[in-house]
Design a protein around this motif. Structure first.
Motif, PDB file in Angstrom:
ATOM      1  N   ARG A  73       0.837  -1.204   0.000  1.00 17.71           N
ATOM      2  CA  ARG A  73       0.000   0.000   0.000  1.00 17.71           C
ATOM      3  C   ARG A  73       0.869   1.249   0.000  1.00 17.71           C
ATOM      4  O   ARG A  73       1.921   1.303   0.634  1.00 17.71           O
ATOM      5  CB  ARG A  73      -0.899   0.009   1.247  1.00 17.71           C
ATOM      6  CG  ARG A  73      -1.656  -1.290   1.473  1.00 17.71           C
ATOM      7  CD  ARG A  73      -2.728  -1.523   0.445  1.00 17.71           C
ATOM      8  NE  ARG A  73      -3.369  -2.814   0.617  1.00 17.71           N
ATOM      9  CZ  ARG A  73      -4.551  -3.152   0.099  1.00 17.71           C
ATOM     10  NH1 ARG A  73      -5.215  -2.273  -0.636  1.00 17.71           N
ATOM     11  NH2 ARG A  73      -5.042  -4.348   0.289  1.00 17.71           N
ATOM     12  N   PHE A 110      -8.872   5.849  -0.126  1.00 19.27           N
ATOM     13  CA  PHE A 110     -10.049   5.057  -0.477  1.00 19.27           C
ATOM     14  C   PHE A 110     -10.391   5.137  -1.965  1.00 19.27           C
ATOM     15  O   PHE A 110     -11.514   4.835  -2.356  1.00 19.27           O
ATOM     16  CB  PHE A 110     -11.241   5.491   0.380  1.00 19.27           C
ATOM     17  CG  PHE A 110     -11.018   5.240   1.851  1.00 19.27           C
ATOM     18  CD1 PHE A 110     -10.917   3.954   2.333  1.00 19.27           C
ATOM     19  CD2 PHE A 110     -10.886   6.303   2.735  1.00 19.27           C
ATOM     20  CE1 PHE A 110     -10.694   3.710   3.687  1.00 19.27           C
ATOM     21  CE2 PHE A 110     -10.670   6.078   4.087  1.00 19.27           C
ATOM     22  CZ  PHE A 110     -10.566   4.773   4.567  1.00 19.27           C
ATOM     23  N   PRO A 112     -10.242   3.555  -5.661  1.00 15.83           N
ATOM     24  CA  PRO A 112     -10.388   2.127  -5.974  1.00 15.83           C
ATOM     25  C   PRO A 112      -9.157   1.540  -6.649  1.00 15.83           C
ATOM     26  O   PRO A 112      -9.211   0.966  -7.726  1.00 15.83           O
ATOM     27  CB  PRO A 112     -11.598   2.108  -6.922  1.00 15.83           C
ATOM     28  CG  PRO A 112     -11.523   3.424  -7.622  1.00 15.83           C
ATOM     29  CD  PRO A 112     -11.008   4.399  -6.593  1.00 15.83           C
ATOM     30  N   SER A 114      -5.514  -0.857  -6.272  1.00 16.13           N
ATOM     31  CA  SER A 114      -4.947  -1.975  -5.518  1.00 16.13           C
ATOM     32  C   SER A 114      -3.846  -1.529  -4.564  1.00 16.13           C
ATOM     33  O   SER A 114      -3.548  -2.224  -3.594  1.00 16.13           O
ATOM     34  CB  SER A 114      -4.403  -3.024  -6.485  1.00 16.13           C
ATOM     35  OG  SER A 114      -3.402  -2.467  -7.326  1.00 16.13           O
ATOM     36  N   CYS A 116      -3.902   1.433  -2.916  1.00 17.75           N
ATOM     37  CA  CYS A 116      -4.436   2.385  -1.949  1.00 17.75           C
ATOM     38  C   CYS A 116      -4.676   1.688  -0.605  1.00 17.75           C
ATOM     39  O   CYS A 116      -4.922   0.485  -0.552  1.00 17.75           O
ATOM     40  CB  CYS A 116      -5.717   3.009  -2.472  1.00 17.75           C
ATOM     41  SG  CYS A 116      -5.472   3.918  -4.026  1.00 17.75           S
ATOM     42  N   GLY A 118      -7.065   1.661   1.824  1.00 21.65           N
ATOM     43  CA  GLY A 118      -8.316   0.987   2.129  1.00 21.65           C
ATOM     44  C   GLY A 118      -8.415   0.610   3.594  1.00 21.65           C
ATOM     45  O   GLY A 118      -8.203   1.427   4.488  1.00 21.65           O
ATOM     46  N   ARG A 119      -8.697  -0.649   3.858  1.00 23.20           N
ATOM     47  CA  ARG A 119      -8.895  -1.125   5.232  1.00 23.20           C
ATOM     48  C   ARG A 119      -7.636  -1.035   6.078  1.00 23.20           C
ATOM     49  O   ARG A 119      -7.712  -1.002   7.314  1.00 23.20           O
ATOM     50  CB  ARG A 119      -9.396  -2.560   5.207  1.00 23.20           C
ATOM     51  CG  ARG A 119     -10.797  -2.721   4.596  1.00 23.20           C
ATOM     52  CD  ARG A 119     -11.192  -4.179   4.524  1.00 23.20           C
ATOM     53  NE  ARG A 119     -12.512  -4.338   3.918  1.00 23.20           N
ATOM     54  CZ  ARG A 119     -13.059  -5.519   3.648  1.00 23.20           C
ATOM     55  NH1 ARG A 119     -12.381  -6.632   3.918  1.00 23.20           N
ATOM     56  NH2 ARG A 119     -14.265  -5.583   3.114  1.00 23.20           N
ATOM     57  N   GLU A 120      -6.463  -1.006   5.432  1.00 25.44           N
ATOM     58  CA  GLU A 120      -5.224  -0.903   6.203  1.00 25.44           C
ATOM     59  C   GLU A 120      -5.131   0.422   6.961  1.00 25.44           C
ATOM     60  O   GLU A 120      -4.454   0.511   7.980  1.00 25.44           O
ATOM     61  CB  GLU A 120      -4.010  -1.064   5.287  1.00 25.44           C
ATOM     62  CG  GLU A 120      -3.885  -2.435   4.647  1.00 25.44           C
ATOM     63  CD  GLU A 120      -3.782  -3.551   5.681  1.00 25.44           C
ATOM     64  OE1 GLU A 120      -3.088  -3.366   6.693  1.00 25.44           O
ATOM     65  OE2 GLU A 120      -4.399  -4.606   5.458  1.00 25.44           O
ATOM     66  N   ARG A 146     -15.074   9.447   1.448  1.00 26.23           N
ATOM     67  CA  ARG A 146     -14.872   8.462   2.514  1.00 26.23           C
ATOM     68  C   ARG A 146     -13.663   8.838   3.367  1.00 26.23           C
ATOM     69  O   ARG A 146     -13.684   8.685   4.591  1.00 26.23           O
ATOM     70  CB  ARG A 146     -14.695   7.066   1.912  1.00 26.23           C
ATOM     71  CG  ARG A 146     -14.622   5.959   2.940  1.00 26.23           C
ATOM     72  CD  ARG A 146     -14.538   4.595   2.274  1.00 26.23           C
ATOM     73  NE  ARG A 146     -14.264   3.550   3.229  1.00 26.23           N
ATOM     74  CZ  ARG A 146     -13.959   2.308   2.901  1.00 26.23           C
ATOM     75  NH1 ARG A 146     -13.899   1.967   1.606  1.00 26.23           N
ATOM     76  NH2 ARG A 146     -13.706   1.407   3.829  1.00 26.23           N
ATOM     77  N   TRP A 150     -13.621   9.536   7.341  1.00 24.21           N
ATOM     78  CA  TRP A 150     -12.695   8.800   8.200  1.00 24.21           C
ATOM     79  C   TRP A 150     -11.858   9.768   9.036  1.00 24.21           C
ATOM     80  O   TRP A 150     -11.649   9.546  10.234  1.00 24.21           O
ATOM     81  CB  TRP A 150     -11.776   7.916   7.353  1.00 24.21           C
ATOM     82  CG  TRP A 150     -10.951   6.954   8.150  1.00 24.21           C
ATOM     83  CD1 TRP A 150     -11.249   5.664   8.467  1.00 24.21           C
ATOM     84  CD2 TRP A 150      -9.667   7.228   8.744  1.00 24.21           C
ATOM     85  NE1 TRP A 150     -10.253   5.114   9.224  1.00 24.21           N
ATOM     86  CE2 TRP A 150      -9.262   6.049   9.411  1.00 24.21           C
ATOM     87  CE3 TRP A 150      -8.839   8.331   8.782  1.00 24.21           C
ATOM     88  CZ2 TRP A 150      -8.055   5.955  10.093  1.00 24.21           C
ATOM     89  CZ3 TRP A 150      -7.636   8.242   9.477  1.00 24.21           C
ATOM     90  CH2 TRP A 150      -7.250   7.072  10.128  1.00 24.21           C
TER      91      TRP A 150
END
Length: 245
Positions: A73, A110, A112, A114, A116, A118-120, A146, A150
């Protein structure tokens, strides 16, 4: 308030093919009234010592930085004196933060893509000092929303960046930072929340220009000596359109 950009790439980038030089980026940023600029090549921190005087003559403070791939990431590491190039895991990042001051920013977290976060970002929230609002958005499509929610939920400041791969990308989104003209002071002010994002959406014509430039970059990537390096890809509904850089 200083006008600041924290996410840029130049021809020195070892991964992406960037047409402009570092000096051209400095000149262009100065022409747009920027006060501070971070150069964040992929995977390698550029030594800016030899060009700080050139930038200062044009009214710019240079902030050393790198866009590292951490466990797959992208993460922006800014103003660390040493060690940023060696960060490969979130454990490495936690160790670096305990050893020296610097600023850790979540770039386009966030979107879209691969690469980025994201949940990490949620899993490692304590390691991040700020969250990026990326200039790559248009009316009706904004993956920053988003990230903004956050950041509010976690009490993190937002910074505005253009993720510059072409000179014309610089400008529509930036940060205003309440700080003296010093790299360390600017990073500390951002971490303390003394920053405001100024932003306007890109036109769909400019969005298309960015996508076209990234796709051209994908066709002729620099691979860091590895045949499996991902470049230029963005997963939109798993269709693999381009990669946010």
């Amino acid at each position: 308030m200083l006008k600041v950009e924290l996410h840029t790439h130049t021809a020195d980038d070892p991964v992406d093919r960037i047409p402009h030089t570092t000096l051209e980026l400095i000149d262009h940023a100065a022409s747009l009234g920027y006060d501070a600029l971070a150069i964040t090549l992929h995977e390698r921190q550029l030594n800016v010592d030899h060009i700080t005087g050139y930038a200062a003559d044009r009214g710019l403070v240079l902030i050393p930085g790198v866009e590292r791939t951490v466990e797959g990431r992208h993460v922006l590491l800014l103003n660390f004196a040493t060690g940023a190039d060696e960060v490969r895991t979130f454990r490495d990042l936690a160790r670096l933060k305990t050893e020296q001051p610097g600023l850790v920013v979540a770039p386009h977290p966030f979107f879209p893509g691969s690469m980025c976060l994201g949940r990490e970002l949620e899993r490692h929230a304590d390691l991040f000092d700020a969250v990026e609002c990326n200039a790559m958005y248009a009316r009706g499509v904004d993956f920053n929303r988003r990230a903004q929610r956050w950041a509010r939920r976690h009490g993190k400041p937002l910074v505005g960046n253009c993720d510059v791969h072409r000179l014309w990308q610089l400008g529509p989104t930036y940060s205003l930072v309440d700080a003296p003209r010093d790299a360390g002071a600017i990073c500390a002010a951002i971490a303390a929340g003394r920053v405001r994002v100024e932003s306007q959406p890109m036109s769909w014509i400019d969005v298309a220009r960015v996508l076209a430039a990234m796709l051209r970059s994908e066709a002729q990537p620099r691979l860091l000596g590895r045949s499996d390096t991902k470049t230029g890809r963005l997963d939109v509904d798993d269709q693999g359109v381009l990669e946010m850089r």
